[in-house]
Write a protein that holds these residues in place. Structure first.
Motif, short mmCIF file in Angstrom:
data_model
loop_
_atom_site.label_atom_id
_atom_site.label_comp_id
_atom_site.label_asym_id
_atom_site.label_seq_id
_atom_site.Cartn_x
_atom_site.Cartn_y
_atom_site.Cartn_z
N GLY A 7 0.97 -1.18 -0.10
CA GLY A 7 0.12 0.09 -0.07
C GLY A 7 1.02 1.24 0.01
O GLY A 7 1.73 1.42 -0.83
N ASP A 8 0.58 2.15 0.85
CA ASP A 8 1.44 3.14 1.19
C ASP A 8 2.88 3.08 2.04
O ASP A 8 3.57 3.90 2.37
CB ASP A 8 0.76 4.51 1.55
N ASP A 9 3.11 1.94 2.58
CA ASP A 9 3.85 1.67 3.60
C ASP A 9 5.28 0.84 2.93
O ASP A 9 4.98 0.15 1.68
CB ASP A 9 3.69 0.55 4.62
N LEU A 10 6.41 1.30 3.49
CA LEU A 10 7.53 0.57 2.84
C LEU A 10 7.91 -0.22 3.93
O LEU A 10 8.00 -0.16 5.01
CB LEU A 10 8.68 1.87 2.67
N ILE A 11 8.36 -1.23 3.50
CA ILE A 11 8.67 -2.38 4.39
C ILE A 11 10.18 -3.10 4.10
O ILE A 11 10.50 -3.30 2.83
CB ILE A 11 7.73 -3.67 4.15
N GLY A 87 15.59 -13.48 15.23
CA GLY A 87 16.54 -12.52 15.31
C GLY A 87 16.28 -11.39 14.20
O GLY A 87 17.14 -10.45 14.12
N GLU A 88 15.56 -11.69 13.11
CA GLU A 88 14.98 -10.60 12.09
C GLU A 88 14.06 -9.99 12.43
O GLU A 88 13.12 -10.28 13.13
CB GLU A 88 14.95 -11.40 10.72
N LEU A 89 13.87 -8.60 11.99
CA LEU A 89 12.83 -7.80 12.09
C LEU A 89 12.06 -7.47 10.88
O LEU A 89 12.71 -7.22 9.89
CB LEU A 89 13.05 -6.50 12.91
N VAL A 90 11.09 -7.02 10.98
CA VAL A 90 10.08 -6.44 9.90
C VAL A 90 9.88 -5.02 10.28
O VAL A 90 9.66 -4.98 11.28
CB VAL A 90 8.92 -7.16 9.55
N VAL A 91 10.43 -4.28 9.28
CA VAL A 91 10.34 -2.83 9.82
C VAL A 91 9.36 -2.14 8.78
O VAL A 91 9.68 -2.23 7.43
CB VAL A 91 11.90 -2.20 9.47
N ARG A 92 8.30 -1.71 9.24
CA ARG A 92 7.15 -0.86 8.65
C ARG A 92 7.39 0.41 8.52
O ARG A 92 7.29 0.88 9.81
CB ARG A 92 5.89 -1.77 9.02
N VAL A 93 7.50 1.21 7.46
CA VAL A 93 7.42 2.55 7.53
C VAL A 93 6.31 3.22 6.75
O VAL A 93 6.09 3.20 5.64
CB VAL A 93 8.77 3.24 6.78
N THR A 94 5.42 3.91 7.62
CA THR A 94 4.24 4.53 7.05
C THR A 94 4.57 6.01 7.03
O THR A 94 4.79 6.76 7.96
CB THR A 94 2.94 4.13 7.99
N PRO A 95 4.95 6.71 5.78
CA PRO A 95 5.40 7.98 5.57
C PRO A 95 4.62 8.92 6.37
O PRO A 95 3.45 8.75 6.07
CB PRO A 95 5.36 8.00 4.12
N THR A 96 5.31 9.88 7.11
CA THR A 96 4.53 11.04 7.64
C THR A 96 4.89 12.44 6.59
O THR A 96 4.02 13.27 6.93
CB THR A 96 4.89 11.22 9.20
N SER A 97 6.02 12.25 6.13
CA SER A 97 6.46 13.37 5.47
C SER A 97 7.39 12.78 4.17
O SER A 97 8.13 11.73 4.34
CB SER A 97 7.35 14.29 6.07
N ILE A 98 7.01 13.21 2.92
CA ILE A 98 7.96 13.00 1.84
C ILE A 98 8.18 14.13 1.05
O ILE A 98 7.58 15.12 0.73
CB ILE A 98 6.83 12.01 0.87
#
Length: 106
Positions: A7-11, A87-98
């Motif tokens: 969607g709009d998230d970067l993972i 030991g791994e992480l999923v990082v989800r970034v929902t933009p607040t500023s672009i």
């Protein structure tokens, strides 16, 4: 670093014990910059607060999708399972500023 769009998230995935993983655990604020260093030069800067997950199903899903982009469809599942380990992480970034600029040298 490779990432996928959901969607709009970067993972993306990273290790919990890495500098990046430890820093995100301590402070989830994140800035991602993607630049094109070929003339006429362009960039995108995304800022946000990252959410972190160790959910095994989410790890498999994201690692497989990232592997599809890097290793191809034929080996995506193999590398996805190899990389979706404890030991791994999923990082989800929902933009607040672009902030984006293109053709800076024109």
């Amino acid at each position: 670093m490779w990432f996928i769009l959901d969607g709009d998230d970067l993972i993306f995935n990273t290790g919990e014990a890495t500098v990046k993983g430890k820093a995100l655990r301590r402070d989830p604020r994140i800035a991602l910059c993607v630049d094109d260093d070929r003339p006429p030069f362009s960039f995108v800067l995304v800022t946000s607060e990252a959410s972190l997950s160790t959910d095994p199903e989410e790890l498999i899903r994201s690692a497989t999708q990232i592997s599809r982009a890097t290793m191809g469809q034929d080996r995506a599942e193999e590398f996805g399972r190899r990389n979706a380990v404890p030991g791994e992480l999923v990082v989800r970034v929902t933009p607040t500023s672009i902030v984006a600029e293109r053709d800076l040298a024109d």
